[in-house]
Design a protein around this motif. Sequence first.
Motif, mmCIF file in Angstrom:
data_model
loop_
_atom_site.group_PDB
_atom_site.id
_atom_site.type_symbol
_atom_site.label_atom_id
_atom_site.label_comp_id
_atom_site.label_asym_id
_atom_site.label_seq_id
_atom_site.Cartn_x
_atom_site.Cartn_y
_atom_site.Cartn_z
ATOM 1 N N ARG A 47 94.339 66.872 40.547
ATOM 2 C CA ARG A 47 94.267 65.412 40.698
ATOM 3 C C ARG A 47 94.477 64.709 39.371
ATOM 4 O O ARG A 47 95.108 63.648 39.314
ATOM 5 N N LEU A 48 93.964 65.290 38.287
ATOM 6 C CA LEU A 48 94.160 64.690 36.965
ATOM 7 C C LEU A 48 95.639 64.722 36.576
ATOM 8 O O LEU A 48 96.169 63.745 36.050
ATOM 9 N N GLU A 49 96.298 65.835 36.852
ATOM 10 C CA GLU A 49 97.698 65.983 36.441
ATOM 11 C C GLU A 49 98.660 65.213 37.331
ATOM 12 O O GLU A 49 99.788 64.925 36.928
ATOM 13 N N THR A 50 98.243 64.886 38.551
ATOM 14 C CA THR A 50 99.115 64.117 39.450
ATOM 15 C C THR A 50 98.734 62.647 39.509
ATOM 16 O O THR A 50 99.360 61.859 40.220
ATOM 17 N N GLY A 51 97.695 62.243 38.763
ATOM 18 C CA GLY A 51 97.302 60.838 38.715
ATOM 19 C C GLY A 51 96.626 60.340 39.975
ATOM 20 O O GLY A 51 96.677 59.148 40.274
ATOM 21 N N GLU A 52 95.961 61.226 40.721
ATOM 22 C CA GLU A 52 95.382 60.836 42.003
ATOM 23 C C GLU A 52 93.950 60.320 41.888
ATOM 24 O O GLU A 52 93.453 59.687 42.811
ATOM 25 N N PRO B 255 93.021 55.825 53.151
ATOM 26 C CA PRO B 255 93.023 56.616 51.910
ATOM 27 C C PRO B 255 94.395 57.192 51.564
ATOM 28 O O PRO B 255 94.810 57.187 50.407
ATOM 29 N N THR B 256 95.122 57.679 52.582
ATOM 30 C CA THR B 256 96.449 58.258 52.325
ATOM 31 C C THR B 256 97.431 57.197 51.843
ATOM 32 O O THR B 256 98.205 57.418 50.912
ATOM 33 N N PHE B 257 97.376 56.016 52.471
ATOM 34 C CA PHE B 257 98.281 54.949 52.075
ATOM 35 C C PHE B 257 97.917 54.419 50.694
ATOM 36 O O PHE B 257 98.785 54.010 49.930
ATOM 37 N N LYS B 258 96.623 54.446 50.365
ATOM 38 C CA LYS B 258 96.178 54.024 49.039
ATOM 39 C C LYS B 258 96.804 54.919 47.974
ATOM 40 O O LYS B 258 97.270 54.449 46.931
ATOM 41 N N ALA B 259 96.823 56.230 48.254
ATOM 42 C CA ALA B 259 97.453 57.170 47.320
ATOM 43 C C ALA B 259 98.942 56.876 47.173
ATOM 44 O O ALA B 259 99.501 56.923 46.074
ATOM 45 N N TYR B 260 99.572 56.535 48.294
ATOM 46 C CA TYR B 260 101.002 56.213 48.254
ATOM 47 C C TYR B 260 101.265 54.954 47.429
ATOM 48 O O TYR B 260 102.228 54.899 46.658
ATOM 49 N N LEU B 261 100.418 53.942 47.588
ATOM 50 C CA LEU B 261 100.616 52.689 46.855
ATOM 51 C C LEU B 261 100.589 52.922 45.350
ATOM 52 O O LEU B 261 101.350 52.296 44.603
ATOM 53 N N GLY B 262 99.720 53.824 44.906
ATOM 54 C CA GLY B 262 99.677 54.148 43.489
ATOM 55 C C GLY B 262 100.968 54.780 43.013
ATOM 56 O O GLY B 262 101.441 54.516 41.905
ATOM 57 N N LEU B 263 101.568 55.593 43.863
ATOM 58 C CA LEU B 263 102.840 56.233 43.526
ATOM 59 C C LEU B 263 103.991 55.236 43.559
ATOM 60 O O LEU B 263 104.845 55.221 42.677
ATOM 61 N N GLU B 264 103.988 54.380 44.589
ATOM 62 C CA GLU B 264 105.049 53.380 44.721
ATOM 63 C C GLU B 264 105.047 52.422 43.532
ATOM 64 O O GLU B 264 106.102 52.002 43.045
ATOM 65 N N ALA B 265 103.841 52.085 43.065
ATOM 66 C CA ALA B 265 103.714 51.129 41.962
ATOM 67 C C ALA B 265 104.219 51.684 40.639
ATOM 68 O O ALA B 265 104.494 50.924 39.710
ATOM 69 N N THR B 266 104.357 53.024 40.558
ATOM 70 C CA THR B 266 104.781 53.631 39.293
ATOM 71 C C THR B 266 106.132 54.334 39.394
ATOM 72 O O THR B 266 106.626 54.863 38.398
ATOM 73 N N ALA B 267 106.735 54.346 40.583
ATOM 74 C CA ALA B 267 108.016 55.028 40.771
ATOM 75 C C ALA B 267 109.137 54.298 40.036
ATOM 76 O O ALA B 267 109.106 53.081 39.860
ATOM 77 N N VAL C 176 107.802 62.893 48.589
ATOM 78 C CA VAL C 176 108.220 62.264 49.842
ATOM 79 C C VAL C 176 106.989 61.749 50.569
ATOM 80 O O VAL C 176 105.935 62.406 50.587
ATOM 81 N N TYR C 177 107.112 60.554 51.144
ATOM 82 C CA TYR C 177 106.033 59.975 51.936
ATOM 83 C C TYR C 177 106.482 59.887 53.385
ATOM 84 O O TYR C 177 107.564 59.367 53.675
ATOM 85 N N LEU C 178 105.644 60.414 54.279
ATOM 86 C CA LEU C 178 105.925 60.400 55.705
ATOM 87 C C LEU C 178 104.819 59.646 56.423
ATOM 88 O O LEU C 178 103.638 59.821 56.106
ATOM 89 N N GLU C 179 105.190 58.823 57.391
ATOM 90 C CA GLU C 179 104.191 58.038 58.119
ATOM 91 C C GLU C 179 104.598 57.933 59.576
ATOM 92 O O GLU C 179 105.766 57.723 59.901
ATOM 93 N N ASN C 180 103.610 58.109 60.467
ATOM 94 C CA ASN C 180 103.858 57.886 61.887
ATOM 95 C C ASN C 180 102.676 57.130 62.491
ATOM 96 O O ASN C 180 101.802 56.661 61.763
ATOM 97 N N LEU C 181 102.636 57.053 63.807
ATOM 98 C CA LEU C 181 101.634 56.228 64.472
ATOM 99 C C LEU C 181 100.209 56.650 64.156
ATOM 100 O O LEU C 181 99.332 55.810 63.951
ATOM 101 N N GLY C 182 99.969 57.962 64.069
ATOM 102 C CA GLY C 182 98.591 58.420 63.909
ATOM 103 C C GLY C 182 98.221 58.951 62.543
ATOM 104 O O GLY C 182 97.034 59.173 62.264
ATOM 105 N N SER C 183 99.197 59.171 61.659
ATOM 106 C CA SER C 183 98.859 59.775 60.376
ATOM 107 C C SER C 183 99.928 59.477 59.329
ATOM 108 O O SER C 183 100.975 58.908 59.634
ATOM 109 N N ALA C 184 99.624 59.876 58.109
ATOM 110 C CA ALA C 184 100.569 59.731 57.000
ATOM 111 C C ALA C 184 100.319 60.874 56.026
ATOM 112 O O ALA C 184 99.210 61.414 55.949
ATOM 113 N N SER C 185 101.337 61.260 55.287
ATOM 114 C CA SER C 185 101.167 62.371 54.345
ATOM 115 C C SER C 185 102.133 62.232 53.183
ATOM 116 O O SER C 185 103.189 61.598 53.292
ATOM 117 N N VAL C 186 101.740 62.837 52.057
ATOM 118 C CA VAL C 186 102.578 62.888 50.864
ATOM 119 C C VAL C 186 103.045 64.324 50.687
ATOM 120 O O VAL C 186 102.222 65.248 50.656
#
Length: 290
Positions: free
Chosen positions: A48-53, A104-116, A242-252
């Motif tokens: 988590r430290l090395e991936t900025g999570e 929580p999953t989307f929160k992690a994605y937002l951090g990545l999107e903000a720095t991509a 890669v970020y994947l999202e569907n009706l019931g879940s999301a994943s990085v």
Amino acid sequence: MITDVESATPALCRLQLGRELRKLRVAANLTSTQVVRKLICSPSKLTRLETGENVVVETADVMALCEIYKAPPEIRELLLGYAAVTKTKKDWWQSPEYRPAISPTFKAYLGLEATAEALHSYQSEFVPGLLQTEDYVRAIYQLASDALPPDEVDRVVAVRMTRQEAMHRPNEALKFAAIINESVLRRQVGGPAVMRAQLEHVIEMASEPFVRVQVVPFKAGAHAGMNGAFTLLRFEDAPPIVYLENLGSASVVRRRVDVAQYEEAVTDLQILAVGPQESLGMIKEAIKEF
């Protein structure tokens, strides 16, 4: 590397801190297992430290890692500065007004999107989120989420609109390549007026030098995006995800072999789709229908 740490966002500091810590570990010729033993922590903590999570990075952890890696004094000072920002500032999605609408999953994605550095998105059903208008977003959630109270819809809309600030970052705008299926242009969301305004907004955004929009026409037949929408994020000096999202879940998705499949899909889709100018022509034709 960030030099003006005080003005940097926590998300950017976390990502840069992670990159630098990993560089130091590799330069010290240490494996993750060796570091975990020395630091007396779980493997997931180092990851988590090395991936900025981690939302907050403890200065004690940074100091301990710098000792293990024998980091030069100037690097230690910089990394401690990064850690301090994560403890004294909050990213916009951490504020109480947005928090209830963000998983929580989307929160992690937002951090990545903000720095991509760059983002490639394929969408088969919706206009990509970074190009959506407020009325379009509201129509989607009002129709798809009957049980969602009006105030919750307002929060979701506010999150989507705030996300789009990444397209106008003060230092460097996010490079955005959107590939959309022709069905997105034909599917009426929110009524004719909403769709006209939405497609006009896509055309307006496509005029920006950092935005590229392509359409995959029906006549193109089967293609690499038929398994579903996805977003590929690229970073300046970190592996793509890669970020994947569907009706019931999301994943990085981070595993290199899996990410490579999506990189290939992006290339295939960009070749199969019509060019940017022809795509704009298709969008203008769709506007006439509404």
